[in-house]
Design a protein around this motif. Structure first.
Motif, PDB file in Angstrom:
ATOM      1  N   SER A 139       0.832  -1.195   0.000  1.00 39.67           N
ATOM      2  CA  SER A 139       0.000   0.000   0.000  1.00 39.67           C
ATOM      3  C   SER A 139       0.868   1.248   0.000  1.00 39.67           C
ATOM      4  N   ILE A 140       0.228   2.350  -0.333  1.00 38.44           N
ATOM      5  CA  ILE A 140       0.937   3.634  -0.344  1.00 38.44           C
ATOM      6  C   ILE A 140       0.353   4.527   0.749  1.00 38.44           C
ATOM      7  N   ILE A 141       1.202   4.965   1.668  1.00 35.18           N
ATOM      8  CA  ILE A 141       0.758   5.901   2.712  1.00 35.18           C
ATOM      9  C   ILE A 141       1.226   7.306   2.320  1.00 35.18           C
ATOM     10  N   VAL A 142       0.336   8.275   2.472  1.00 37.23           N
ATOM     11  CA  VAL A 142       0.714   9.677   2.220  1.00 37.23           C
ATOM     12  C   VAL A 142       0.179  10.547   3.359  1.00 37.23           C
TER      13      VAL A 142
ATOM     14  N   THR B  38       7.359  13.814   9.145  1.00 41.58           N
ATOM     15  CA  THR B  38       8.187  15.011   9.270  1.00 41.58           C
ATOM     16  C   THR B  38       8.534  15.628   7.910  1.00 41.58           C
ATOM     17  N   GLY B  39       7.941  15.077   6.854  1.00 39.94           N
ATOM     18  CA  GLY B  39       8.110  15.697   5.535  1.00 39.94           C
ATOM     19  C   GLY B  39       9.396  15.338   4.811  1.00 39.94           C
ATOM     20  N   LYS B  40      10.145  14.374   5.328  1.00 36.59           N
ATOM     21  CA  LYS B  40      11.395  13.993   4.651  1.00 36.59           C
ATOM     22  C   LYS B  40      11.129  13.177   3.390  1.00 36.59           C
ATOM     23  N   VAL B  41      10.014  12.430   3.405  1.00 33.62           N
ATOM     24  CA  VAL B  41       9.595  11.714   2.193  1.00 33.62           C
ATOM     25  C   VAL B  41       8.139  12.077   1.929  1.00 33.62           C
ATOM     26  N   ASP B  42       7.677  11.794   0.699  1.00 36.28           N
ATOM     27  CA  ASP B  42       6.319  12.178   0.315  1.00 36.28           C
ATOM     28  C   ASP B  42       5.326  11.022   0.408  1.00 36.28           C
ATOM     29  N   ALA B  43       5.853   9.813   0.433  1.00 36.90           N
ATOM     30  CA  ALA B  43       4.993   8.631   0.499  1.00 36.90           C
ATOM     31  C   ALA B  43       5.792   7.481   1.081  1.00 36.90           C
ATOM     32  N   VAL B  44       5.086   6.490   1.623  1.00 39.93           N
ATOM     33  CA  VAL B  44       5.743   5.266   2.088  1.00 39.93           C
ATOM     34  C   VAL B  44       5.039   4.091   1.417  1.00 39.93           C
ATOM     35  N   ILE B  45       5.830   3.191   0.871  1.00 43.04           N
ATOM     36  CA  ILE B  45       5.244   1.966   0.308  1.00 43.04           C
ATOM     37  C   ILE B  45       5.564   0.829   1.265  1.00 43.04           C
ATOM     38  N   ILE B  46       4.511   0.205   1.765  1.00 42.49           N
ATOM     39  CA  ILE B  46       4.687  -0.849   2.769  1.00 42.49           C
ATOM     40  C   ILE B  46       3.448  -1.743   2.772  1.00 42.49           C
ATOM     41  N   ASP B  47       3.582  -2.919   3.352  1.00 42.81           N
ATOM     42  CA  ASP B  47       2.475  -3.879   3.405  1.00 42.81           C
ATOM     43  C   ASP B  47       1.256  -3.276   4.103  1.00 42.81           C
TER      44      ASP B  47
ATOM     45  N   LYS C 297       8.875  12.841  -6.619  1.00 43.66           N
ATOM     46  CA  LYS C 297       8.497  12.546  -5.234  1.00 43.66           C
ATOM     47  C   LYS C 297       9.540  11.650  -4.608  1.00 43.66           C
ATOM     48  N   MET C 298       9.645  11.706  -3.285  1.00 44.09           N
ATOM     49  CA  MET C 298      10.559  10.823  -2.573  1.00 44.09           C
ATOM     50  C   MET C 298       9.728   9.771  -1.833  1.00 44.09           C
TER      51      MET C 298
ATOM     52  N   THR D 179      14.086   6.330  -0.534  1.00 45.62           N
ATOM     53  CA  THR D 179      14.946   6.355   0.659  1.00 45.62           C
ATOM     54  C   THR D 179      14.638   5.112   1.479  1.00 45.62           C
ATOM     55  N   GLN D 180      15.715   4.358   1.800  1.00 48.29           N
ATOM     56  CA  GLN D 180      15.540   3.098   2.525  1.00 48.29           C
ATOM     57  C   GLN D 180      15.771   3.306   4.016  1.00 48.29           C
ATOM     58  N   TYR D 181      14.892   2.730   4.804  1.00 50.35           N
ATOM     59  CA  TYR D 181      15.020   2.784   6.268  1.00 50.35           C
ATOM     60  C   TYR D 181      15.120   1.369   6.803  1.00 50.35           C
ATOM     61  N   SER D 182      15.763   1.233   7.976  1.00 51.71           N
ATOM     62  CA  SER D 182      15.930  -0.125   8.495  1.00 51.71           C
ATOM     63  C   SER D 182      14.615  -0.662   9.058  1.00 51.71           C
ATOM     64  N   LYS D 183      13.730   0.232   9.505  1.00 53.42           N
ATOM     65  CA  LYS D 183      12.402  -0.195   9.987  1.00 53.42           C
ATOM     66  C   LYS D 183      11.304   0.569   9.230  1.00 53.42           C
ATOM     67  N   GLY D 184      10.178  -0.112   9.050  1.00 52.41           N
ATOM     68  CA  GLY D 184       9.034   0.539   8.413  1.00 52.41           C
ATOM     69  C   GLY D 184       8.602   1.776   9.190  1.00 52.41           C
ATOM     70  N   ALA D 185       8.640   1.672  10.526  1.00 53.21           N
ATOM     71  CA  ALA D 185       8.187   2.792  11.365  1.00 53.21           C
ATOM     72  C   ALA D 185       9.056   4.024  11.141  1.00 53.21           C
ATOM     73  N   ASP D 186      10.343   3.818  10.837  1.00 53.66           N
ATOM     74  CA  ASP D 186      11.229   4.961  10.579  1.00 53.66           C
ATOM     75  C   ASP D 186      10.845   5.653   9.273  1.00 53.66           C
ATOM     76  N   ALA D 187      10.438   4.854   8.285  1.00 53.40           N
ATOM     77  CA  ALA D 187       9.986   5.433   7.015  1.00 53.40           C
ATOM     78  C   ALA D 187       8.727   6.270   7.254  1.00 53.40           C
ATOM     79  N   VAL D 188       7.853   5.743   8.112  1.00 54.51           N
ATOM     80  CA  VAL D 188       6.600   6.452   8.405  1.00 54.51           C
ATOM     81  C   VAL D 188       6.894   7.746   9.174  1.00 54.51           C
ATOM     82  N   LEU D 189       7.845   7.684  10.079  1.00 51.76           N
ATOM     83  CA  LEU D 189       8.249   8.891  10.818  1.00 51.76           C
ATOM     84  C   LEU D 189       8.766   9.948   9.833  1.00 51.76           C
ATOM     85  N   ALA D 190       9.563   9.494   8.868  1.00 61.64           N
ATOM     86  CA  ALA D 190      10.097  10.415   7.855  1.00 61.64           C
ATOM     87  C   ALA D 190       8.958  11.046   7.046  1.00 61.64           C
ATOM     88  N   LEU D 191       7.891  10.300   6.867  1.00 65.72           N
ATOM     89  CA  LEU D 191       6.727  10.835   6.153  1.00 65.72           C
ATOM     90  C   LEU D 191       6.037  11.915   6.991  1.00 65.72           C
TER      91      LEU D 191
END
Ligand code: ARG
Length: 264
Positions: free
Chosen positions: A133-136, A190-199, A152-153, A176-188
């Motif tokens: 899925s894509i989280i925004v 805080t505006g560091k990325v524009d979307a997260v693709i995750i299960d 987009k990032m 941008t790769q993160y070691s944990k999914g939650a870190d990718a979501v945190l980056a979202l």
């Protein structure tokens, strides 16, 4: 008296030595189904599972315990095969290598069966379906997958299928790769990325835990989850598939999935 004691000690020692060399059929208390080849595990009597326990509801920490769908499934598999389960938490990126090199017996991590992974490990029959899925952010101008292509990032968990597909489709510069999914979501958040693709199920958990996020309605990819096992342990693969079939037929697997995943 001393003699009796030392005799006991020798007996105890030989019993434990015996256990060390035991095969799976013996592990299973001789219960291995007829015609089933004896399997070996890394430690006799144990089924050591590798996972990455930051992936609710499949695996996550409850205090110091790792719980969730995969933890319950492996426990049920262990019960069927007469094996005590031990779960080892590691980077998602390390699970396949741990399985392949014989450090652990099995990997369960909401892991998707892919052609590429099948080159290095075997997969059991699938026990669940997954969706990427894509989280925004709620106020995002990203309405569909197509909107991801324009500069987009995208945040992903390293080496997951989300990472692999996003890199293929949009290029490394956009991922941008993160070691944990939650870190990718945190980056979202805080505006560091524009979307997260995750299960999808972890996505639902992360969106619930963080304000201002939403999941796009169009899924990015559909996949099958399965357990990975070393190519050198065909006998264990067979035993796991046998146990998995029984647990599927008697409704145990569905019960576990339903406990963690709501129908909507
Ligand atoms: N299904 C995805 C994959 O196999 C992500 C799995 C991530 N699992 C985890 N426990 N962190 O690549």
């Amino acid at each position: 008296m001393k003699k009796v004691l030392s005799l006991l000690a020798v007996l105890a020692l030989s019993v434990s030595l015996c256990a060390c060399g035991a095969s799976g059929a013996a592990n299973a208390g001789g219960d291995a189904p007829k015609g089933e080849e004896a399997f070996k595990t890394v430690e006799a009597g144990k089924l050591i599972m590798a996972t990455n326990a930051y992936f609710p509801p499949y695996e996550y920490y409850d205090g110091s315990d790792i719980v969730g769908i995969d933890a319950e499934i492996v426990k049920a598999l262990g019960d069927k095969l007469g094996l005590e389960v031990k779960i080892e938490d590691m980077e998602f990126d390390s699970i396949i290598a741990a399985v392949q090199s014989g450090k652990v017996d099995i990997g369960l991590a909401g892991m998707t069966v892919t052609e590429e992974r099948l080159q290095t490990v075997n997969f059991s029959d699938s026990y669940a379906k997954g969706i990427q899925s894509i989280i925004v952010r709620e106020d995002s101008d990203i309405k569909s997958i197509d909107d991801l292509s324009n500069d987009k990032m995208i945040g992903v968990q390293l080496s997951t299928t989300g990472d692999i597909y996003a890199t293929d489709d949009f290029g490394t510069d956009h991922v941008t790769q993160y070691s944990k999914g939650a870190d990718a979501v945190l980056a979202l958040t805080t505006g560091k990325v524009d979307a997260v693709i995750i299960d999808n199920e972890p996505a639902k958990n992360f969106v619930e835990a963080n304000e201002g996020l939403k999941i796009l309605e169009t899924p990015y990819a559909e996949e099958d989850y399965a357990a990975c096992i070393s190519k050198d342990n065909e006998a264990l693969l067979k035993a796991i598939n046998g146990a998995l079939k029984e647990l599927t037929d008697d409704g145990t697997i569905k019960g576990i999935l339903d406990k963690y995943i709501s129908a909507d």
